[in-house]
Design a protein around this motif. Structure first.
Motif, PDB file in Angstrom:
ATOM      1  N   VAL A   5       0.837  -1.200   0.000  1.00 22.12           N
ATOM      2  CA  VAL A   5       0.000   0.000   0.000  1.00 22.12           C
ATOM      3  C   VAL A   5       0.874   1.253   0.000  1.00 22.12           C
ATOM      4  O   VAL A   5       0.576   2.236  -0.685  1.00 22.12           O
ATOM      5  CB  VAL A   5      -0.966  -0.009   1.205  1.00 22.12           C
ATOM      6  CG1 VAL A   5      -1.811   1.247   1.248  1.00 22.12           C
ATOM      7  CG2 VAL A   5      -1.841  -1.244   1.180  1.00 22.12           C
ATOM      8  N   LEU A   6       1.959   1.220   0.749  1.00 23.14           N
ATOM      9  CA  LEU A   6       2.899   2.334   0.763  1.00 23.14           C
ATOM     10  C   LEU A   6       3.517   2.530  -0.614  1.00 23.14           C
ATOM     11  O   LEU A   6       3.692   3.664  -1.075  1.00 23.14           O
ATOM     12  CB  LEU A   6       3.981   2.107   1.817  1.00 23.14           C
ATOM     13  CG  LEU A   6       5.011   3.209   1.999  1.00 23.14           C
ATOM     14  CD1 LEU A   6       4.348   4.523   2.381  1.00 23.14           C
ATOM     15  CD2 LEU A   6       6.035   2.798   3.036  1.00 23.14           C
ATOM     16  N   CYS A   7       3.815   1.437  -1.294  1.00 24.04           N
ATOM     17  CA  CYS A   7       4.354   1.520  -2.648  1.00 24.04           C
ATOM     18  C   CYS A   7       3.346   2.170  -3.595  1.00 24.04           C
ATOM     19  O   CYS A   7       3.712   3.022  -4.404  1.00 24.04           O
ATOM     20  CB  CYS A   7       4.751   0.129  -3.142  1.00 24.04           C
ATOM     21  SG  CYS A   7       5.510   0.138  -4.776  1.00 24.04           S
ATOM     22  N   LEU A  62      11.729   6.808   0.754  1.00 20.21           N
ATOM     23  CA  LEU A  62      12.708   6.498   1.794  1.00 20.21           C
ATOM     24  C   LEU A  62      12.124   5.480   2.774  1.00 20.21           C
ATOM     25  O   LEU A  62      12.770   4.479   3.106  1.00 20.21           O
ATOM     26  CB  LEU A  62      13.110   7.783   2.521  1.00 20.21           C
ATOM     27  CG  LEU A  62      14.181   7.677   3.591  1.00 20.21           C
ATOM     28  CD1 LEU A  62      15.523   7.342   2.959  1.00 20.21           C
ATOM     29  CD2 LEU A  62      14.278   8.979   4.354  1.00 20.21           C
ATOM     30  N   GLY A  63      10.901   5.722   3.210  1.00 19.05           N
ATOM     31  CA  GLY A  63      10.236   4.790   4.119  1.00 19.05           C
ATOM     32  C   GLY A  63      10.031   3.420   3.505  1.00 19.05           C
ATOM     33  O   GLY A  63      10.129   2.398   4.181  1.00 19.05           O
ATOM     34  N   PHE A  64       9.743   3.404   2.211  1.00 14.89           N
ATOM     35  CA  PHE A  64       9.530   2.127   1.533  1.00 14.89           C
ATOM     36  C   PHE A  64      10.830   1.336   1.419  1.00 14.89           C
ATOM     37  O   PHE A  64      10.863   0.146   1.726  1.00 14.89           O
ATOM     38  CB  PHE A  64       8.929   2.367   0.145  1.00 14.89           C
ATOM     39  CG  PHE A  64       8.698   1.107  -0.636  1.00 14.89           C
ATOM     40  CD1 PHE A  64       7.638   0.271  -0.328  1.00 14.89           C
ATOM     41  CD2 PHE A  64       9.532   0.765  -1.687  1.00 14.89           C
ATOM     42  CE1 PHE A  64       7.426  -0.904  -1.044  1.00 14.89           C
ATOM     43  CE2 PHE A  64       9.327  -0.394  -2.414  1.00 14.89           C
ATOM     44  CZ  PHE A  64       8.261  -1.230  -2.094  1.00 14.89           C
ATOM     45  N   PHE A  65      11.907   1.985   1.008  1.00  9.88           N
ATOM     46  CA  PHE A  65      13.154   1.262   0.763  1.00  9.88           C
ATOM     47  C   PHE A  65      13.902   0.889   2.042  1.00  9.88           C
ATOM     48  O   PHE A  65      14.530  -0.160   2.087  1.00  9.88           O
ATOM     49  CB  PHE A  65      14.062   2.039  -0.180  1.00  9.88           C
ATOM     50  CG  PHE A  65      13.573   2.003  -1.603  1.00  9.88           C
ATOM     51  CD1 PHE A  65      13.439   0.807  -2.277  1.00  9.88           C
ATOM     52  CD2 PHE A  65      13.217   3.158  -2.268  1.00  9.88           C
ATOM     53  CE1 PHE A  65      12.975   0.752  -3.579  1.00  9.88           C
ATOM     54  CE2 PHE A  65      12.753   3.127  -3.562  1.00  9.88           C
ATOM     55  CZ  PHE A  65      12.631   1.927  -4.224  1.00  9.88           C
ATOM     56  N   ILE A  66      13.833   1.737   3.076  1.00 14.83           N
ATOM     57  CA  ILE A  66      14.536   1.375   4.309  1.00 14.83           C
ATOM     58  C   ILE A  66      13.590   0.758   5.346  1.00 14.83           C
ATOM     59  O   ILE A  66      14.005   0.473   6.466  1.00 14.83           O
ATOM     60  CB  ILE A  66      15.303   2.574   4.910  1.00 14.83           C
ATOM     61  CG1 ILE A  66      14.355   3.682   5.358  1.00 14.83           C
ATOM     62  CG2 ILE A  66      16.357   3.081   3.963  1.00 14.83           C
ATOM     63  CD1 ILE A  66      15.038   4.805   6.120  1.00 14.83           C
TER      64      ILE A  66
END
Length: 121
Positions: A5-7, A62-66
């Motif tokens: 969902v974030l993606c 940033l939140g998605f990748f880390i």
């Protein structure tokens, strides 16, 4: 694990920011006279909205990748602030910020599950 969902929220916000930049800054270069003045005023009014969504998009990715929920929350808050800065475009901002908050919640839940699994081993 990452929140799907974030993606989706990040993809939508990225597309929205790209659309805003091309639409307003691309059409300004071809305008002349009073039309250029109108675009300049509209761009000045819309700039805080664009900046908030742009920064929110950066935090979202940033939140998605880390895999950090704080960055996802920051992005959703920035989408909300950006929507408040230019309420005429609420029909674009509200779905993105809603999905952003849901993505934050899902990422936080996934992080808690991973933490519980690693603590149990």
């Amino acid at each position: 694990m990452r929140s799907k969902v974030l993606c989706v929220s990040n993809i939508l916000s990225t597309a929205y920011v790209i659309y805003l930049m091309f639409y307003f800054f691309g059409s300004t270069s071809s305008a002349s006279g009073t039309e250029a003045i109108g675009y300049a005023i509209a761009g000045a009014l819309l700039m805080p909205h664009i900046i908030m969504f742009l920064i929110g998009t950066v935090f979202g990715w940033l939140g998605f990748f880390i895999k950090k929920s704080w960055a996802a929350l920051t992005s959703a808050i920035l989408y909300a602030v950006g929507t408040l800065f230019f309420p005429a475009y609420f029909m674009f901002g509200v779905p993105i910020l809603t999905i952003g908050f849901i993505g934050f919640s899902k990422q936080r839940k996934l992080n808690s599950q991973v933490k519980a699994e690693t603590a149990g081993n």
